[in-house]
Write a protein that holds these residues in place. Sequence first.
Motif, PDB file in Angstrom:
ATOM      1  N   VAL A 176       0.835  -1.205   0.000  1.00 59.36           N
ATOM      2  CA  VAL A 176       0.000   0.000   0.000  1.00 59.36           C
ATOM      3  C   VAL A 176       0.871   1.256   0.000  1.00 59.36           C
ATOM      4  O   VAL A 176       0.604   2.222  -0.724  1.00 59.36           O
ATOM      5  N   LYS A 177       1.925   1.230   0.798  1.00 58.75           N
ATOM      6  CA  LYS A 177       2.824   2.380   0.860  1.00 58.75           C
ATOM      7  C   LYS A 177       3.553   2.562  -0.465  1.00 58.75           C
ATOM      8  O   LYS A 177       3.758   3.693  -0.925  1.00 58.75           O
ATOM      9  N   ALA A 178       3.950   1.455  -1.095  1.00 52.46           N
ATOM     10  CA  ALA A 178       4.625   1.530  -2.391  1.00 52.46           C
ATOM     11  C   ALA A 178       3.702   2.159  -3.438  1.00 52.46           C
ATOM     12  O   ALA A 178       4.138   2.984  -4.249  1.00 52.46           O
ATOM     13  N   GLU A 179       2.427   1.774  -3.424  1.00 52.82           N
ATOM     14  CA  GLU A 179       1.452   2.358  -4.355  1.00 52.82           C
ATOM     15  C   GLU A 179       1.277   3.854  -4.076  1.00 52.82           C
ATOM     16  O   GLU A 179       1.138   4.659  -5.005  1.00 52.82           O
ATOM     17  N   HIS A 180       1.294   4.207  -2.793  1.00 54.66           N
ATOM     18  CA  HIS A 180       1.182   5.620  -2.411  1.00 54.66           C
ATOM     19  C   HIS A 180       2.372   6.418  -2.940  1.00 54.66           C
ATOM     20  O   HIS A 180       2.210   7.547  -3.434  1.00 54.66           O
ATOM     21  N   PHE A 181       3.564   5.841  -2.849  1.00 49.18           N
ATOM     22  CA  PHE A 181       4.759   6.494  -3.383  1.00 49.18           C
ATOM     23  C   PHE A 181       4.606   6.753  -4.885  1.00 49.18           C
ATOM     24  O   PHE A 181       4.973   7.816  -5.390  1.00 49.18           O
ATOM     25  N   PHE A 182       4.071   5.762  -5.594  1.00 48.28           N
ATOM     26  CA  PHE A 182       3.891   5.899  -7.036  1.00 48.28           C
ATOM     27  C   PHE A 182       2.942   7.054  -7.363  1.00 48.28           C
ATOM     28  O   PHE A 182       3.188   7.839  -8.291  1.00 48.28           O
ATOM     29  N   GLU A 183       1.874   7.186  -6.588  1.00 55.25           N
ATOM     30  CA  GLU A 183       0.925   8.277  -6.803  1.00 55.25           C
ATOM     31  C   GLU A 183       1.580   9.635  -6.528  1.00 55.25           C
ATOM     32  O   GLU A 183       1.290  10.628  -7.207  1.00 55.25           O
ATOM     33  N   LYS A 184       2.473   9.674  -5.546  1.00 53.73           N
ATOM     34  CA  LYS A 184       3.171  10.926  -5.245  1.00 53.73           C
ATOM     35  C   LYS A 184       4.077  11.330  -6.403  1.00 53.73           C
ATOM     36  O   LYS A 184       4.210  12.521  -6.716  1.00 53.73           O
ATOM     37  N   ILE A 185       4.703  10.349  -7.047  1.00 59.44           N
ATOM     38  CA  ILE A 185       5.554  10.658  -8.200  1.00 59.44           C
ATOM     39  C   ILE A 185       4.713  11.256  -9.326  1.00 59.44           C
ATOM     40  O   ILE A 185       5.156  12.173 -10.032  1.00 59.44           O
ATOM     41  N   LYS A 186       3.487  10.775  -9.493  1.00 62.16           N
ATOM     42  CA  LYS A 186       2.582  11.369 -10.482  1.00 62.16           C
ATOM     43  C   LYS A 186       2.328  12.844 -10.160  1.00 62.16           C
ATOM     44  O   LYS A 186       2.288  13.694 -11.059  1.00 62.16           O
ATOM     45  N   THR A 187       2.161  13.134  -8.876  1.00 57.41           N
ATOM     46  CA  THR A 187       1.932  14.520  -8.460  1.00 57.41           C
ATOM     47  C   THR A 187       3.152  15.383  -8.754  1.00 57.41           C
ATOM     48  O   THR A 187       3.023  16.518  -9.239  1.00 57.41           O
ATOM     49  N   PHE A 188       4.338  14.850  -8.485  1.00 62.83           N
ATOM     50  CA  PHE A 188       5.560  15.600  -8.765  1.00 62.83           C
ATOM     51  C   PHE A 188       5.717  15.848 -10.267  1.00 62.83           C
ATOM     52  O   PHE A 188       6.228  16.891 -10.685  1.00 62.83           O
ATOM     53  N   ARG A 189       5.256  14.899 -11.073  1.00 67.50           N
ATOM     54  CA  ARG A 189       5.294  15.106 -12.527  1.00 67.50           C
ATOM     55  C   ARG A 189       4.422  16.301 -12.918  1.00 67.50           C
ATOM     56  O   ARG A 189       4.809  17.122 -13.756  1.00 67.50           O
ATOM     57  N   GLU A 190       3.254  16.396 -12.300  1.00 66.09           N
ATOM     58  CA  GLU A 190       2.365  17.524 -12.585  1.00 66.09           C
ATOM     59  C   GLU A 190       3.037  18.851 -12.212  1.00 66.09           C
ATOM     60  O   GLU A 190       2.913  19.846 -12.931  1.00 66.09           O
ATOM     61  N   ILE A 191       3.754  18.856 -11.093  1.00 67.72           N
ATOM     62  CA  ILE A 191       4.448  20.070 -10.659  1.00 67.72           C
ATOM     63  C   ILE A 191       5.508  20.474 -11.681  1.00 67.72           C
ATOM     64  O   ILE A 191       5.637  21.649 -12.038  1.00 67.72           O
ATOM     65  N   VAL A 192       6.278  19.488 -12.153  1.00 62.48           N
ATOM     66  CA  VAL A 192       7.333  19.776 -13.129  1.00 62.48           C
ATOM     67  C   VAL A 192       6.736  20.361 -14.403  1.00 62.48           C
ATOM     68  O   VAL A 192       7.202  21.387 -14.919  1.00 62.48           O
ATOM     69  N   TYR A 193       5.684  19.729 -14.916  1.00 65.13           N
ATOM     70  CA  TYR A 193       5.075  20.198 -16.159  1.00 65.13           C
ATOM     71  C   TYR A 193       4.419  21.570 -15.983  1.00 65.13           C
ATOM     72  O   TYR A 193       4.391  22.381 -16.915  1.00 65.13           O
ATOM     73  N   HIS A 194       3.906  21.823 -14.785  1.00 64.43           N
ATOM     74  CA  HIS A 194       3.234  23.101 -14.532  1.00 64.43           C
ATOM     75  C   HIS A 194       4.232  24.248 -14.371  1.00 64.43           C
ATOM     76  O   HIS A 194       3.945  25.390 -14.751  1.00 64.43           O
ATOM     77  N   SER A 195       5.417  23.948 -13.828  1.00 61.37           N
ATOM     78  CA  SER A 195       6.349  25.019 -13.459  1.00 61.37           C
ATOM     79  C   SER A 195       7.530  25.184 -14.410  1.00 61.37           C
ATOM     80  O   SER A 195       8.309  26.134 -14.264  1.00 61.37           O
TER      81      SER A 195
END
Length: 218
Positions: A176-195
């Motif tokens: 579950v924690k590993a899946e959560h980490f993966f979702e966080k990486i998706k969020t960081f991708r959004e930050i990179v593309y946005h900024s």
Amino acid sequence: MFESDEHLKLQDNVIDEVKKLGFAKHTFSEVILTIKYEDIVNLAPIGVLLLGSNLYCKIYSNSKIYRFFKKGIRDCVLNITDDPIMFYNAIFEKRKVALAPSSLVTSPRVKECVAYVECRVDYTEDRRECMDVFMNPIFAESIKSYPGTYKRAGPAIIEALIIYTKIEHFKTVDRVKAEHFFEKIKTFREIVYHSSTKKEYRQTIDEILKMSEAILRS
């Protein structure tokens, strides 16, 4: 035998420099660690705390760095940079990382970093799943003398890389924690593309996401 006053003064001076570089007790500082065993050099991003006169990091047992420390590494270098591509290369493109001799230890420095802390390894505690490493800083040097503006894309990539290094371990002990980490990486991708529109940054975060998913689904 007691340490000389001169030795203690020198140690205090190094600790003062380490504090100026931002190392602290309650917040991890993310650096690139370099170590050398015989003629083999290894490097990896790592989080470090300042605990009294020691610098501390935790190494997971599934990493190559862990196996190096098991062999009895006696010194290392903490290379400080805010360049996300250098962190990426430290994991995926090690051959691209240029090295240089250190001042007081056998482990090399990573060229073009903004600061360096050379350390002797005081002691380690192996806890099977991970190892606690306590380091004594003996030399600190800052190259960069002027501040830069804060940019969100670089830190987001570095955070994604740090999380990536944990997925392999947690996918077996806490899915579950590993899946959560993966979702966080998706969020960081959004930050990179946005900024940032920088092509290298976008390609880097895309590659991190792709490899994270490959590890998680393997």
